[in-house]
Structures are given as structure tokens and as C-alpha cells.
Write a protein that holds these residues in place. Structure first.
Motif, mmCIF file in Angstrom:
data_model
loop_
_atom_site.group_PDB
_atom_site.id
_atom_site.type_symbol
_atom_site.label_atom_id
_atom_site.label_comp_id
_atom_site.label_asym_id
_atom_site.label_seq_id
_atom_site.Cartn_x
_atom_site.Cartn_y
_atom_site.Cartn_z
ATOM 1 N N ASP A 6 12.558 -0.750 9.985
ATOM 2 C CA ASP A 6 12.594 -0.115 11.319
ATOM 3 C C ASP A 6 12.005 -1.000 12.425
ATOM 4 O OD1 ASP A 6 10.215 0.572 9.658
ATOM 5 O OD2 ASP A 6 9.452 1.250 11.592
ATOM 6 N N SER A 64 12.111 0.936 3.151
ATOM 7 C CA SER A 64 11.123 1.690 3.912
ATOM 8 C C SER A 64 11.431 1.557 5.393
ATOM 9 C CB SER A 64 9.723 1.159 3.591
ATOM 10 O OG SER A 64 8.772 1.853 4.341
ATOM 11 N N THR A 120 -3.045 -0.341 3.536
ATOM 12 C CA THR A 120 -3.118 0.790 4.453
ATOM 13 C C THR A 120 -2.191 1.901 3.970
ATOM 14 O OG1 THR A 120 -3.260 -0.922 6.126
ATOM 15 C CG2 THR A 120 -3.048 1.348 6.917
ATOM 16 N N GLY A 167 0.831 -1.211 0.000
ATOM 17 C CA GLY A 167 0.000 0.000 0.000
ATOM 18 C C GLY A 167 0.860 1.254 0.000
HETATM 19 P P1 GDP Z 1 -0.094 -4.301 2.166
HETATM 20 O O1 GDP Z 1 -1.359 -5.071 2.121
HETATM 21 O O2 GDP Z 1 1.051 -5.057 1.544
HETATM 22 O O3 GDP Z 1 -0.219 -2.901 1.651
HETATM 23 O O4 GDP Z 1 0.274 -4.157 3.670
HETATM 24 P P2 GDP Z 1 -0.531 -3.390 4.799
HETATM 25 O O5 GDP Z 1 -1.531 -2.469 4.253
HETATM 26 O O6 GDP Z 1 -0.944 -4.375 5.804
HETATM 27 O O7 GDP Z 1 0.613 -2.455 5.332
HETATM 28 C C1 GDP Z 1 1.309 -2.751 6.394
HETATM 29 C C2 GDP Z 1 1.302 -1.692 7.457
HETATM 30 O O8 GDP Z 1 2.631 -1.305 7.643
HETATM 31 C C3 GDP Z 1 0.534 -0.406 7.251
HETATM 32 O O9 GDP Z 1 -0.051 -0.040 8.472
HETATM 33 C C4 GDP Z 1 1.605 0.603 6.861
HETATM 34 O O10 GDP Z 1 1.314 1.922 7.281
HETATM 35 C C5 GDP Z 1 2.769 0.089 7.618
HETATM 36 N N1 GDP Z 1 4.065 0.316 6.999
HETATM 37 C C6 GDP Z 1 4.384 0.335 5.687
HETATM 38 N N2 GDP Z 1 5.708 0.503 5.530
HETATM 39 C C7 GDP Z 1 6.230 0.594 6.783
HETATM 40 C C8 GDP Z 1 7.541 0.741 7.296
HETATM 41 O O11 GDP Z 1 8.526 0.816 6.582
HETATM 42 N N3 GDP Z 1 7.667 0.752 8.661
HETATM 43 C C9 GDP Z 1 6.632 0.646 9.514
HETATM 44 N N4 GDP Z 1 6.867 0.656 10.829
HETATM 45 N N5 GDP Z 1 5.377 0.499 9.067
HETATM 46 C C10 GDP Z 1 5.187 0.471 7.723
#
Ligand code: GDP
Length: 423
Positions: free
Chosen positions: A332, A412, A41, A16
Motif C-alpha cells: 500500500d 500485506s 512493531t 512483526g
Molecule cells: P520488522 O522488524 O520486520 O517487524 O519491521 P517493523 O517492525 O519495522 O515493521 C514495519 C512497520 O510497518 C510497522 O510499523 C508495521 O505496523 C508496519 N506495517 C507492517 N505491514 C504493513 C503494511 O502492509 N502496510 C503498511 N502501511 N504498514 C505496515
């Protein structure tokens, strides 16, 4: 430049955020598989948006979003998502959103069947219960209802009647349920059809025409490589091709028009639901990383299982997906760890396995062979250049790159849009 973004693990890699960043520079974003079982998200400042069916680029003004033919569309869920955005001041217009005429429609009986089938199974798949699997099953058994059918009351009536004739028997005789009323579904779906009509078009023609005008397209994959119906850890998979191959068949854009494949990879591994997971943490570590990484499903809120980075999996995904670049997400989350492990191979019956195996017993019993590396034990979310990362973090990323054999372009380091390092 036309780019496909996929997940290289079991989904939730943070696609996302990556898509949100990449979509800034493209004209059109296309979803090509899955349905409202997906959850992306995106954080923008203090606001958080969760998308299930709409491409996340819907947040960017002037960009066009497409729901391709490979997606199964739950009109109720889609309209709820659109209404939710409207309440937050973002109106989705037909100019901005296009839905494929030949995408299949999720019906109420699909959702119910999803739950009933799962309940009956001894070995549960861990479905999200959104009716996605049964909808794809109807598509393949050729009794599905498509968007175009919904727009033609005569066709819709006949197809719905046919479906209920067969399905109600099934609901009554196999599951001891009372079945569905034609009139209720018909009028409910006619309401959806009226609201969605203006958005529906031949998206394959639309996207190809835009490509011929030199417009750029981003294909947004949902879920991840090991949830792919062909290449995943079957049967603990989703019902569509989540790998790169899903993009051409799910959008009507030829493979020859795709210029680049970028895969999102979490710096560790997670999976939701049941199924084999060789590098899964012990319960204590599982809880720690789940809390730090906020590893709870965006769609179902389910706790995700967490484990070490598994290069055997990602290597297989890279080979079958032809990855050009990797984006390492959520590095992170490992900030505080003293030591970090990476799985380089599996050990099974005394033999070292370098490759992923489709044999259920092998993948369930294989023991990971780990490389241990020192952690960096400091926050990295303020870093914007690779060379300014702590040496241990750089070494970890470089080791991942070497093990997978694909260049790492993005790193990221936080959930905000700007918390990313581009190499
Ligand atoms: P998707 O389905 O692959 O898009 O994954 P999600 O929507 O479940 O995203 C994972 C979550 O990780 C979301 O709440 C993002 O805001 C958060 N997120 C994305 N990249 C990072 C990152 O580099 N570090 C942290 N701590 N959170 C991240």
C-alpha cells in the motif's frame, strides 16, 4: 507444522506483523538470534507495541514464547520490556516465557564498547549501540557470560572478575576510560538473576519435547538476509546468522524438524545505517516513501534509507535461505506512484550481473537495471482477495514473483492485523 520466518532484505520488512498473524495458529514462538537491537512493531486496534527481545506472540494468550540460545539477552532491556507490558495489563509468566540457559548475557561493558569502537572507526557500521556485537564477540572468544552463569553466584563472580581484569585494562589503555567496578555490576546483575530465574530453562529440550508432542513452532527471525554475518553486505551487517541457518543453531531444534520457510519482503527496499544499497532512491523520492511508509527505526528512531525493489538481492536470499513462500509487505505504500521500478539485474563495467556479489566495490558501484511498470494510483487497503486488486498491482506482484522465483502467499496492504491478502 514448524515454520521459520525471516526477512529477505535488510530487516524491517514487517516481520512483526506477519509473525503476529502466523502465531495465532502455532503453539510456540521462538526467537533464535539477535538481541535488543531488533525491533518489531505490532498494531492491535488502537494499540501499538514495539518488541525488542520478547517474541511478538507474547500478545496472544495461552501461547508460549521462547528466547533461544542464539539470542544475546540484555536482562535490563528484557525486564523493562516485561514491566512495560505489565503496566499495560499484560503479565508475562514463566509458563508463557522461557529463556535459554545457554543464551549469552549482554553486560554494561558490551554496550560501552559498542559505542567506543564505532566512534574509533573511520568507516562506521551504524551499530545500534546496544552491545550486541561485543556480546557475540565474547561468546566466540569464549569469555561470555551465559544465563546459566548468572544463576550461579560463584560462577558468575569468577567469570565477571576474569572479564573485568582483562576489559578494564583495555578500557584504560586503548580508550582512556576509567573502567568498571566489580561490585556495581555484580549486585545489579544479581538483582536481574533473581527476577529472571523462574523463566530460565533448557529451551532446546523444552521445544524438542513439545515438537514430539506434535506442538507447532514458529521461529521468529530478526533483522534480514543482508544483515547476516556470513551472507550479508559485510561488514555492514549484524553479528548473528539472520538467515534460516540461524534457526537450528540458535534454538537446538534440528533442521529436519523445520517444515517451511516464509520470507517477509517489503514491496520496495529499505536499509538502516551505512553500507551499499544499489537501488537507493534520489533524495526527493527517498523522503516521499519514508514519510508514507513511516520508515523510521523501531529501536533507534533512525530514518531508514529507501529504494526500489531489488530482485537480485531477494533472489540471492531465496537461494541461500530455501524460501518456500514470500510475504510481500507494505504494498500500500506504493499506492500513489505513477510508475514503479523493479531491479532485475545489475550493470557493472559494461556487463550484466544477474547475481548478488560479495565484492564490496562491485556492490557499491553496480547500477541497477530496471523494469518500469505503471502504478495503480488508488488505495488498496480494503481489498481482501488477490483478484480484486487493481490489475497494475496484480501485475507488479506477479512480476516480483517471477523475478524471485518463489510463490507469493501473503500480500500485506496496511499495518492492521486484518489488512492482508492470503493467496
Ligand atoms: P520488522 O522488524 O520486520 O517487524 O519491521 P517493523 O517492525 O519495522 O515493521 C514495519 C512497520 O510497518 C510497522 O510499523 C508495521 O505496523 C508496519 N506495517 C507492517 N505491514 C504493513 C503494511 O502492509 N502496510 C503498511 N502501511 N504498514 C505496515
Amino acid at each position: 507444522m514448524n515454520i521459520v520466518v525471516v526477512g529477505a532484505q535488510w530487516g524491517d520488512e514487517g516481520k512483526g506483523k506477519l509473525i503476529d498473524i502466523l502465531s495465532k495458529d502455532v503453539d510456540i514462538t521462538v526467537r533464535y538470534q539477535g538481541g535488543s537491537n531488533a525491533g518489531h512493531t505490532v498494531r492491535v486496534g488502537d494499540e501499538q507495541y514495539v518488541f525488542h527481545l520478547l517474541p511478538s506472540a507474547i500478545l496472544r494468550k495461552g501461547k508460549i514464547c521462547v528466547i533461544g540460545n542464539g539470542v544475546v539477552v540484555d536482562p535490563k532491556a528484557l525486564l523493562e520490556e516485561m514491566d512495560g507490558l505489565k503496566r499495560r495489563g499484560i503479565a508475562v509468566t514463566p509458563k508463557q516465557l522461557k529463556i535459554a540457559v545457554n543464551s549469552h548475557v549482554v553486560m554494561p561493558y558490551h554496550r560501552i564498547l559498542d559505542g567506543l569502537r564505532e566512534k574509533m572507526r573511520e568507516h562506521k557500521i551504524g551499530t545500534t549501540g546496544r552491545g550486541i556485537g561485543p556480546c557475540y564477540a565474547d561468546k566466540v572468544t569464549r569469555c561470555g557470560i551465559r544465563m546459566v552463569d548468572l544463576l550461579n553466584p560463584r560462577v558468575f563472580r569468577a567469570k565477571l572478575q576474569d572479564n573485568l581484569r582483562e576489559k578494564n585494562e583495555y578500557f584504560k589503555k586503548v580508550f582512556n576510560q576509567k573502567g568498571f567496578h566489580f561490585d556495581e555490576i555484580y549486585s545489579e546483575y544479581m538483582t536481574y538473576a533473581r527476577r529472571l530465574r523462574a523463566y530460565v530453562c533448557d529451551t532446546a529440550l523444552f521445544v524438542n519435547e513439545e515438537i514430539s508432542k506434535k506442538k507447532s513452532v514458529l521461529f521468529e527471525g530478526a533483522q534480514g538476509a543482508f544483515l547476516d554475518i556470513d551472507f550479508g553486505t559485510y561488514p555492514y551487517v549484524t553479528s548473528s546468522n539472520t538467515t534460516v541457518g540461524g534457526a537450528p543453531s540458535g534454538s537446538g531444534v534440528a533442521v529436519t524438524s523445520i517444515d517451511k520457510v516464509i520470507a517477509a519482503v517489503k514491496a520496495y527496499t529499505t536499509r538502516v545505517g551505512e553500507g551499499p544499497f544499489p537501488t537507493e532512491f534520489d533524495p526527493k523520492m527517498d523522503e516521499e516513501i519514508r514519510a508514507k511508509g513511516k520508515e523510521f527505526g523501531a529501536t533507534t528512531g533512525r530514518a531508514r534509507r529507501c529504494g526500489w525493489f531489488d530482485s537480485v538481492l531477494v533472489r540471492y536470499a531465496a537461494v541461500t535461505g530455501g524460501f518456500d513462500e514470500l510475504a510481500i509487505m507494505k504494498l500500500d505504500v506504493l499506492d500513489e506512484l505513477k510508475t514503479i521500478k523493479l531491479c532485475s539485474a545489475y550493470k557493472y563495467k559494461g556487463k550484466i550481473l544477474k547475481d548478488f556479489s560479495h565484492d564490496y566495490e562491485v556492490i557499491c558501484r553496480a547500477k541497477p537495471v530496471y523494469i518500469e511498470m505503471p502504478g495503480w494510483q488508488k488505495p488498496i487497503n480494503a481489498v481482501r482477495e488477490f483478484r480484486k486488486l487493481p490489475p497494475q498491482a496484480r501485475a507488479y506482484v506477479e512480476r516480483m514473483e517471477e523475478l524471485v522465483g518463489v510463490p507469493i502467499k501473503y500480500i500485506s496492504i496496511g499495518s492492521e492485523r486484518d489488512e492482508i491478502i492470503v493467496r
